[in-house]
Write a protein that holds these residues in place. Structure first.
Motif, PDB file in Angstrom:
ATOM      1  N   ARG A 126      -5.384  -3.288   3.870  1.00  7.32           N
ATOM      2  CA  ARG A 126      -6.254  -2.650   2.882  1.00  7.32           C
ATOM      3  C   ARG A 126      -6.298  -3.439   1.582  1.00  7.32           C
ATOM      4  N   LEU A 127      -7.491  -3.463   1.002  1.00  6.81           N
ATOM      5  CA  LEU A 127      -7.644  -4.083  -0.313  1.00  6.81           C
ATOM      6  C   LEU A 127      -8.375  -3.096  -1.197  1.00  6.81           C
ATOM      7  N   LYS A 128      -7.730  -2.744  -2.309  1.00  7.29           N
ATOM      8  CA  LYS A 128      -8.375  -1.800  -3.215  1.00  7.29           C
ATOM      9  C   LYS A 128      -8.469  -2.442  -4.593  1.00  7.29           C
ATOM     10  N   VAL A 129      -9.691  -2.488  -5.115  1.00  9.48           N
ATOM     11  CA  VAL A 129      -9.885  -3.112  -6.429  1.00  9.48           C
ATOM     12  C   VAL A 129     -10.349  -2.055  -7.425  1.00  9.48           C
ATOM     13  N   THR A 130      -9.712  -2.065  -8.604  1.00  6.86           N
ATOM     14  CA  THR A 130     -10.150  -1.136  -9.654  1.00  6.86           C
ATOM     15  C   THR A 130     -10.404  -1.916 -10.934  1.00  6.86           C
ATOM     16  N   HIS A 131     -11.263  -1.372 -11.750  1.00  2.58           N
ATOM     17  CA  HIS A 131     -11.527  -1.979 -13.059  1.00  2.58           C
ATOM     18  C   HIS A 131     -10.754  -1.188 -14.105  1.00  2.58           C
ATOM     19  N   ARG A 132     -10.242  -1.903 -15.092  1.00  2.00           N
ATOM     20  CA  ARG A 132      -9.440  -1.271 -16.156  1.00  2.00           C
ATOM     21  C   ARG A 132     -10.109  -0.008 -16.709  1.00  2.00           C
ATOM     22  N   GLU A 133     -11.409  -0.072 -16.926  1.00  2.00           N
ATOM     23  CA  GLU A 133     -12.065   1.076 -17.536  1.00  2.00           C
ATOM     24  C   GLU A 133     -12.857   1.937 -16.565  1.00  2.00           C
ATOM     25  N   THR A 134     -13.543   1.300 -15.615  1.00  2.00           N
ATOM     26  CA  THR A 134     -14.468   2.092 -14.797  1.00  2.00           C
ATOM     27  C   THR A 134     -13.840   2.628 -13.511  1.00  2.00           C
ATOM     28  N   LEU A 184     -11.849 -12.021  -7.805  1.00  2.00           N
ATOM     29  CA  LEU A 184     -11.492 -10.977  -8.760  1.00  2.00           C
ATOM     30  C   LEU A 184     -12.113 -11.308 -10.115  1.00  2.00           C
ATOM     31  N   ALA A 185     -12.662 -10.319 -10.787  1.00  2.00           N
ATOM     32  CA  ALA A 185     -13.248 -10.563 -12.119  1.00  2.00           C
ATOM     33  C   ALA A 185     -12.266 -10.097 -13.184  1.00  2.00           C
ATOM     34  N   ASP A 186     -12.564 -10.447 -14.425  1.00  2.00           N
ATOM     35  CA  ASP A 186     -11.677 -10.050 -15.516  1.00  2.00           C
ATOM     36  C   ASP A 186     -11.541  -8.531 -15.582  1.00  2.00           C
ATOM     37  N   HIS A 187     -10.355  -8.101 -15.955  1.00  2.00           N
ATOM     38  CA  HIS A 187     -10.014  -6.684 -16.128  1.00  2.00           C
ATOM     39  C   HIS A 187      -9.986  -5.926 -14.804  1.00  2.00           C
ATOM     40  N   GLN A 188      -9.882  -6.656 -13.712  1.00  2.00           N
ATOM     41  CA  GLN A 188      -9.748  -5.967 -12.415  1.00  2.00           C
ATOM     42  C   GLN A 188      -8.297  -6.061 -11.933  1.00  2.00           C
ATOM     43  N   ILE A 189      -7.906  -5.007 -11.232  1.00  2.00           N
ATOM     44  CA  ILE A 189      -6.572  -4.973 -10.626  1.00  2.00           C
ATOM     45  C   ILE A 189      -6.767  -4.739  -9.138  1.00  2.00           C
ATOM     46  N   PRO A 216       2.570   5.215  -3.626  1.00  2.00           N
ATOM     47  CA  PRO A 216       3.101   3.927  -4.074  1.00  2.00           C
ATOM     48  C   PRO A 216       2.026   2.986  -4.625  1.00  2.00           C
ATOM     49  N   ALA A 217       0.906   2.853  -3.899  1.00  2.00           N
ATOM     50  CA  ALA A 217      -0.125   1.914  -4.342  1.00  2.00           C
ATOM     51  C   ALA A 217      -0.642   2.289  -5.727  1.00  2.00           C
ATOM     52  N   GLU A 218      -0.835   3.581  -5.939  1.00  2.00           N
ATOM     53  CA  GLU A 218      -1.356   4.026  -7.234  1.00  2.00           C
ATOM     54  C   GLU A 218      -0.329   3.842  -8.334  1.00  2.00           C
ATOM     55  N   LEU A 219       0.926   4.185  -7.999  1.00  2.00           N
ATOM     56  CA  LEU A 219       1.999   4.025  -8.986  1.00  2.00           C
ATOM     57  C   LEU A 219       2.113   2.575  -9.422  1.00  2.00           C
ATOM     58  N   ALA A 220       2.123   1.674  -8.421  1.00  2.00           N
ATOM     59  CA  ALA A 220       2.293   0.254  -8.721  1.00  2.00           C
ATOM     60  C   ALA A 220       1.117  -0.253  -9.553  1.00  2.00           C
ATOM     61  N   ALA A 221      -0.097   0.113  -9.142  1.00  2.00           N
ATOM     62  CA  ALA A 221      -1.282  -0.362  -9.871  1.00  2.00           C
ATOM     63  C   ALA A 221      -1.297   0.181 -11.290  1.00  2.00           C
ATOM     64  N   GLU A 222      -0.908   1.453 -11.437  1.00  2.00           N
ATOM     65  CA  GLU A 222      -0.904   2.064 -12.764  1.00  2.00           C
ATOM     66  C   GLU A 222       0.136   1.391 -13.671  1.00  2.00           C
ATOM     67  N   ALA A 223       1.295   1.083 -13.090  1.00  2.00           N
ATOM     68  CA  ALA A 223       2.347   0.422 -13.891  1.00  2.00           C
ATOM     69  C   ALA A 223       1.853  -0.946 -14.362  1.00  2.00           C
ATOM     70  N   VAL A 224       1.199  -1.685 -13.469  1.00  2.00           N
ATOM     71  CA  VAL A 224       0.687  -3.015 -13.839  1.00  2.00           C
ATOM     72  C   VAL A 224      -0.393  -2.860 -14.901  1.00  2.00           C
ATOM     73  N   LYS A 225      -1.277  -1.896 -14.684  1.00  2.00           N
ATOM     74  CA  LYS A 225      -2.378  -1.682 -15.641  1.00  2.00           C
ATOM     75  C   LYS A 225      -1.827  -1.376 -17.040  1.00  2.00           C
ATOM     76  N   ARG A 226      -0.843  -0.501 -17.093  1.00  2.00           N
ATOM     77  CA  ARG A 226      -0.280  -0.122 -18.400  1.00  2.00           C
ATOM     78  C   ARG A 226       0.429  -1.316 -19.050  1.00  2.00           C
ATOM     79  N   ALA A 227       1.127  -2.082 -18.221  1.00  2.00           N
ATOM     80  CA  ALA A 227       1.824  -3.264 -18.764  1.00  2.00           C
ATOM     81  C   ALA A 227       0.802  -4.256 -19.316  1.00  2.00           C
ATOM     82  N   VAL A 228      -0.226  -4.514 -18.525  1.00  2.00           N
ATOM     83  CA  VAL A 228      -1.239  -5.505 -18.927  1.00  2.00           C
ATOM     84  C   VAL A 228      -1.919  -5.084 -20.235  1.00  2.00           C
TER      85      VAL A 228
END
Ligand code: G6P
Length: 623
Positions: A233-241, A221-226, A152-164
């Motif tokens: 739990r808190l998991k932060v990812t960057h759009r590209e890295t 949170l910095a720009d381009h982070q989700i 779920p966490a990955e699905l949700a984050a991926e959906a937000v990332k793609r939308a953004v």
């Protein structure tokens, strides 16, 4: 402008959301709302036009429960302040709720596409597309099956990332999902978001003030982070890295700093806090031994600093006035040419500059859109660009090459007061710092330091005119026009005094260098137009006194801001507010205080909403 809060953990989310929204009220808004995932597994939404108090009453009649939720204060841009335009917005068939800060530039085209696909829009906002777009991306991800993330966490984050990635413009977004209980996703691009890390809970907000008293651990949170937040739990990812290790900072705001306490308004509280805020700005920054100032975060080598031969100060609003004070002080102490530019102008100008020009962006919030744009433009051109800001972790602080924090404490009142005097102090300290690198003698440096050290006590004395300021305010509160006049170090103060009055009392006021009076403003003088003269002692005093005579000769009332013991002015002026007698370089600190108080009491007398003046926002995050 617009505020975001979010919560996931064991508490009833609405309690934090409402308290958080109250603490964000200062940013300026016209409607508000919250959404929670109810125990029945549905997304429940409550929105209302006007104050948080109205939303709170609505929630008392029709409560929302749930331990996951988001909330928002909206400052209308696309569509008027109505209940349907207020956030949160729902996406799909009540599958997703989002709140958004910023502006989506390509919303119209996206909306048309989504409508063709059957999505029904319920608001006129640009933000609603985000909710439907996330729903569409999620549906696609789930339908595509193989090879896509299942958790779920990955699905949700991926959906937000793609939308953004399909959105143009600025955004700070928080989303909750009907099908993923206990999970909140936040994404940032150009609009700030911070995360509070609690014990088995996480908080989200668009600035740190809602977190005070709940947790002292904060992640910027910095720009381009989700970020994906669950209770533990808190998991932060960057759009590209991809995944990143986030840093947890200590939040140094305590709950008293964001509460009114014994004061009727934040503005008065912050005016009265100035002796303390100035002491805080100065703390650790005076080096007595070398008679200079100390700055830990300029991130420039001594060689680079010595090579600076010009300073450019850029800012908006009150911060621009602090820059003008900086121009007088830095030029005087350091003999370096200083230029002051409105950030909104600088961002589109192309002034001839060379590499030895140092740029300072001055911004209380660190989020003003024009100031950030000017800062980025200067960086792009290769100039070292430093930020002078109050809000720790703000965008200006993150994006600049280095900087100076004001440490003035949270400023909640929309009309800036204590941040202004702290900005002026940083300017003065920069003057000393560069002065001591150039020609300023040890002896002169020591004298400046001795003067700065007295500032808290001097400003405390200026505050003693409070009851007199109140009396004078009552006398003139009915007037529709004011003039503010001062020269040299007191000219920026005249501008600032006029701005304070305009902002909170809606009275037309103009600030001018006193000598310019005869080139126009004097035509406005009549018995209904008070002139506020700044006339502390100095080489220019007699000239300003002549201007007072000119106004009096035309029947204009005069309010003078003068030094204790000044008898000449008392004979001429109708009313006098006294401040301590200090040398010119300290006058911007002592003479602005009576003007802040005058504006405050006039606004109170006129029944204005001092902390939330109409049409204004604390932090202007759109161009
Ligand atoms: C808004 C506020 C002002 C502030 C200006 C610049 O207009 O109402 O009080 O001076 O923005 O804000 P900044 O945060 O960049 O200092």
């Amino acid at each position: 402008m617009c505020g975001i809060v979010g919560y996931v953990g064991p508490r009833n989310a609405v309690e934090f959301l409402l308290e958080g929204l109250r603490r964000l009220e200062y940013r300026g808004y016209d409607s508000a709302g919250v959404a929670t995932l109810t125990p029945q597994g549905e997304l429940g939404v409550s929105k209302s036009v006007g104050r948080i108090a109205a939303l709170s009453e609505q929630l008392e009649c029709r409560p929302l429960s749930g331990s996951l939720g988001i909330g928002h204060t909206r400052w209308a841009t696309h569509g008027p302040p109505t209940q349907s335009n207020a956030h949160p917005h729902l996406g799909g068939d009540r599958e997703i709720a989002i709140v958004h800060n910023g502006v989506i530039e390509n919303y119209q085209a996206l909306k048309e596409d989504l409508e063709i696909e059957g999505y029904r829009f319920r608001s006129e906002t640009d933000s609603e597309v985000i909710a439907h777009l996330i729903d569409r991306q999620l549906t696609e991800l789930i339908a595509s099956g193989n090879g896509t993330p299942r958790e779920p966490a990955e699905l949700a984050a991926e959906a937000v990332k793609r939308a953004v990635s399909r959105l143009h413009g600025t955004l700070g977004v928080a989303a909750v999902f009907r099908r993923f209980p206990g999970l909140l996703v936040a994404a940032r691009r150009g609009s700030p978001l911070v995360i509070g890390v609690g014990d088995g809970e996480h908080f989200l907000a668009s600035d740190a003030s809602p977190l005070a008293g709940y947790t002292d651990k904060i992640v910027y949170l910095a720009d381009h982070q989700i970020a994906v937040l669950t209770a533990d739990r808190l998991k932060v990812t960057h759009r590209e890295t991809g995944p990143i290790r986030h840093r947890v900072h200590t939040l140094d705001i305590d709950v008293q700093q964001v509460e009114l306490g014994r004061y009727p308004h934040y503005m008065l509280k912050e005016i009265c806090e100035q002796p303390q805020s100035l002491a805080d700005t100065m703390r650790g920054r005076l080096n007595h031994e070398d008679a200079t100032a100390v700055f830990g975060g300029l991130n420039l080598t001594p060689q680079q600093l010595r090579g600076i031969d010009r300073i450019l100060l850029t800012a908006c609003g009150t911060s621009w006035h602090a820059a003008l004070v900086g121009e007088y002080l830095i030029e005087e102490m350091a003999r370096l040419p200083v230029e002051v530019e409105y950030a909104s102008e600088l961002r589109y100008r192309n002034p001839p500059m060379d590499r030895s020009t140092l740029v300072f962006a001055i911004t209380q919030s660190g989020e003003t859109a024009d100031t950030l744009a000017a800062m980025r433009e200067m960086k792009r051109k290769g100039h070292p660009t430093l930020a002078v800001c109050n809000v720790v972790g703000s965008t200006a602080a993150q994006e600049s090459d280095g900087g100076i924090y004001l440490h003035a404490g949270p400023e909640i009142g929309v009309a800036s007061t204590k941040a202004y005097t702290s900005q002026c102090l940083v300017m003065a300290l920069l003057g000393l710092y560069f002065g001591r690198m150039q020609h300023l003698s040890y002896d002169a440096g020591r004298r400046y330091i001795d003067g700065f050290r007295r500032l808290p006590e001097l400003v405390e004395k200026s505050l003693q005119c409070q009851s007199e300021a109140q009396r004078i305010a009552e006398k003139y509160a009915h007037c529709q026009n004011f003039l503010y006049l001062g020269r040299q170090h007191n000219f920026p103060t005249a501008l600032e005094g006029a701005l304070k009055l305009k902002e909170i009392s809606y009275i037309h006021a103009e600030g001018y260098p006193a000598a310019e009076m005869k080139h126009g403003p004097i035509a406005l003088v009549d018995e209904h137009t008070p002139s506020v003269f700044l006339m502390p002692p100095g080489f220019i005093y007699d000239k300003v006194l002549s201007n007072v005579e000119e106004v009096k000769a035309r029947g204009g009332p005069v309010i003078a801001i003068a030094a204790e013991g000044d008898r000449r002015v008392a004979e001429l002026a109708d009313d006098v507010l006294y401040t301590p007698a200090v040398p010119e370089y300290l006058q911007p600190f002592t003479t602005v205080v009576p003007l802040q108080l005058l504006a405050y009491y006039i606004a109170v007398q006129r029944g204005c909403d001092v902390d939330r003046p109409r049409n204004l926002a604390k932090s202007v995050t759109v161009e």
